[in-house]
Scaffold this motif. Structure first.
Motif, PDB file in Angstrom:
ATOM      1  N   ARG A 112       4.572  -5.941   5.222  1.00 24.26           N
ATOM      2  CA  ARG A 112       3.132  -5.893   4.941  1.00 24.26           C
ATOM      3  C   ARG A 112       2.447  -7.162   5.444  1.00 24.26           C
ATOM      4  NH1 ARG A 112       4.945  -3.316  -0.099  1.00 24.26           N
ATOM      5  NH2 ARG A 112       4.836  -5.281  -1.269  1.00 24.26           N
ATOM      6  N   MET A 113       3.087  -8.309   5.233  1.00 27.79           N
ATOM      7  CA  MET A 113       2.534  -9.587   5.683  1.00 27.79           C
ATOM      8  C   MET A 113       2.387  -9.616   7.209  1.00 27.79           C
ATOM      9  SD  MET A 113       4.281 -13.383   5.354  1.00 27.79           S
ATOM     10  CE  MET A 113       5.088 -13.300   6.985  1.00 27.79           C
ATOM     11  N   HIS A 156       6.633  -2.817  -6.333  1.00 24.81           N
ATOM     12  CA  HIS A 156       6.329  -3.928  -5.426  1.00 24.81           C
ATOM     13  C   HIS A 156       7.066  -3.838  -4.090  1.00 24.81           C
ATOM     14  CE1 HIS A 156       4.140  -6.060  -8.585  1.00 24.81           C
ATOM     15  NE2 HIS A 156       5.109  -5.689  -9.405  1.00 24.81           N
ATOM     16  N   MET A 192       7.728  -6.492   1.562  1.00 24.73           N
ATOM     17  CA  MET A 192       6.638  -7.467   1.413  1.00 24.73           C
ATOM     18  C   MET A 192       6.372  -8.188   2.738  1.00 24.73           C
ATOM     19  SD  MET A 192       7.552  -9.194  -2.280  1.00 24.73           S
ATOM     20  CE  MET A 192       8.098  -8.171  -3.656  1.00 24.73           C
ATOM     21  N   ASP A 231       2.122 -11.016  -3.382  1.00 28.48           N
ATOM     22  CA  ASP A 231       0.749 -10.840  -3.860  1.00 28.48           C
ATOM     23  C   ASP A 231       0.673 -11.406  -5.281  1.00 28.48           C
ATOM     24  OD1 ASP A 231       1.889  -8.899  -5.535  1.00 28.48           O
ATOM     25  OD2 ASP A 231       1.059  -7.210  -4.408  1.00 28.48           O
ATOM     26  N   VAL A 232      -0.525 -11.426  -5.844  1.00 27.25           N
ATOM     27  CA  VAL A 232      -0.720 -12.037  -7.163  1.00 27.25           C
ATOM     28  C   VAL A 232       0.104 -11.316  -8.230  1.00 27.25           C
ATOM     29  CG1 VAL A 232      -2.396 -12.524  -8.980  1.00 27.25           C
ATOM     30  CG2 VAL A 232      -2.997 -12.938  -6.603  1.00 27.25           C
ATOM     31  N   ASP A 233       0.165  -9.991  -8.151  1.00 24.90           N
ATOM     32  CA  ASP A 233       0.903  -9.232  -9.162  1.00 24.90           C
ATOM     33  C   ASP A 233       2.380  -9.611  -9.174  1.00 24.90           C
ATOM     34  OD1 ASP A 233      -1.364  -7.929  -9.940  1.00 24.90           O
ATOM     35  OD2 ASP A 233      -0.905  -6.033  -8.935  1.00 24.90           O
ATOM     36  N   SER A 275      -2.382 -16.697   0.941  1.00 25.33           N
ATOM     37  CA  SER A 275      -1.201 -16.006   1.481  1.00 25.33           C
ATOM     38  C   SER A 275      -1.452 -15.470   2.882  1.00 25.33           C
ATOM     39  CB  SER A 275      -0.794 -14.860   0.555  1.00 25.33           C
ATOM     40  OG  SER A 275      -0.609 -15.326  -0.759  1.00 25.33           O
ATOM     41  N   GLY A 276      -2.640 -14.868   3.099  1.00 25.29           N
ATOM     42  CA  GLY A 276      -2.949 -14.298   4.400  1.00 25.29           C
ATOM     43  C   GLY A 276      -3.002 -15.352   5.489  1.00 25.29           C
ATOM     44  N   GLU A 328       4.481 -13.988   1.300  1.00 30.41           N
ATOM     45  CA  GLU A 328       4.635 -12.526   1.222  1.00 30.41           C
ATOM     46  C   GLU A 328       4.308 -11.979  -0.171  1.00 30.41           C
ATOM     47  OE1 GLU A 328       8.792 -13.890  -0.086  1.00 30.41           O
ATOM     48  OE2 GLU A 328       7.047 -14.700   0.948  1.00 30.41           O
TER      49      GLU A 328
END
Length: 234
Positions: free
Chosen positions: A29-30, A20, A26, A187-189, A220-221, A185
């Motif tokens: 990436r965001m 991750h 994170m 994700d679902v995982d 999130s986005g 930041e």
């Protein structure tokens, strides 16, 4: 071109980091999903990095951490001083989860463990109309916390709220400081990982409900994009 300084205050457990990434990974990436040209530098408190000069940073993002802002750790008071100076300078500044609570405490708010218990999984927050930062009527974002801002600082206006977390998003009077309790930041995982980490710590029904909630979509986005624009606008 914007240059964002991410202050890492806590670390993803080692066994999950390879898949991750770190919290700064994170956030990068965001940020880059909204603004691919943004420059990001990382200051890691757990790795022993010194805090930057608040007069020389262009924008600041303070991450989440397992610590409580009231724990009295030796790095918390200097970080609060940094926040107050950045606030006075009107430096664009965002805090998420621990960062949200730290900014609130530094600027006169009250943070403690909430009587509502663990907030994990997908949480839906009401959006204050015409707040100038986050659009729409509500946002659904992954959460992972026990502590909350119980009393917002006098200079803060609540723009995200829920019955579980009344002060989930704060916009400050200087116009350049924003903080949120949930995690845009994640994700679902990784949100599922945070639920699994509460097995045996939070009540079984709370963990089960949280895991099931993540079958529904996250915004999130939307929130991550709003935060990025807030940090990079001139």
């Amino acid at each position: 071109m914007a240059r964002i300084t991410i202050i890492e205050t806590g670390q993803v457990p080692t066994k999950y980091r390879e898949r991750h990434g770190s919290f700064p990974d994170m956030f990068q990436r965001m940020v880059r999903a909204e603004d691919p040209s943004a420059m990001v530098e990382v200051v890691s408190i757990p790795n022993g990095d010194a805090l930057p000069d608040p007069d020389k940073v262009e924008a600041v993002l303070i991450t989440g951490a397992a610590a409580g802002v009231y724990d009295g750790l030796d790095w918390i008071a200097p970080l609060e001083d940094f926040v107050r100076r950045a606030y006075a300078n009107k430096t664009p500044m965002v805090g998420v989860c621990f960062g949200h609570q730290l900014i609130a405490q530094a600027l006169g708010g009250t943070v403690r463990k909430s009587e509502n218990g663990w907030g994990i999984g997908r949480h839906v927050y009401r959006v204050q109309p015409d707040n100038g930062v986050v659009d729409g009527e509500e946002v659904a974002i992954a959460a992972s916390h026990q502590d909350q801002v119980i009393e917002a600082p006098r200079d803060a206006h609540t723009i995200l709220s829920s019955d579980f977390t009344p002060h989930a998003g704060l916009l400050y009077a200087n116009g350049t400081t924003l903080s949120v309790q949930p995690h845009p930041e994640f994700d679902v995982d990784f949100a599922q990982v945070c639920c699994e980490l509460r097995d045996g710590k939070a009540p079984d029904d709370v963990v089960a409900t949280a895991k099931a909630s993540l079958a529904q979509p996250l915004d999130s986005g939307k929130l991550g994009g709003a935060i990025t624009r807030f940090l990079t606008r001139r």
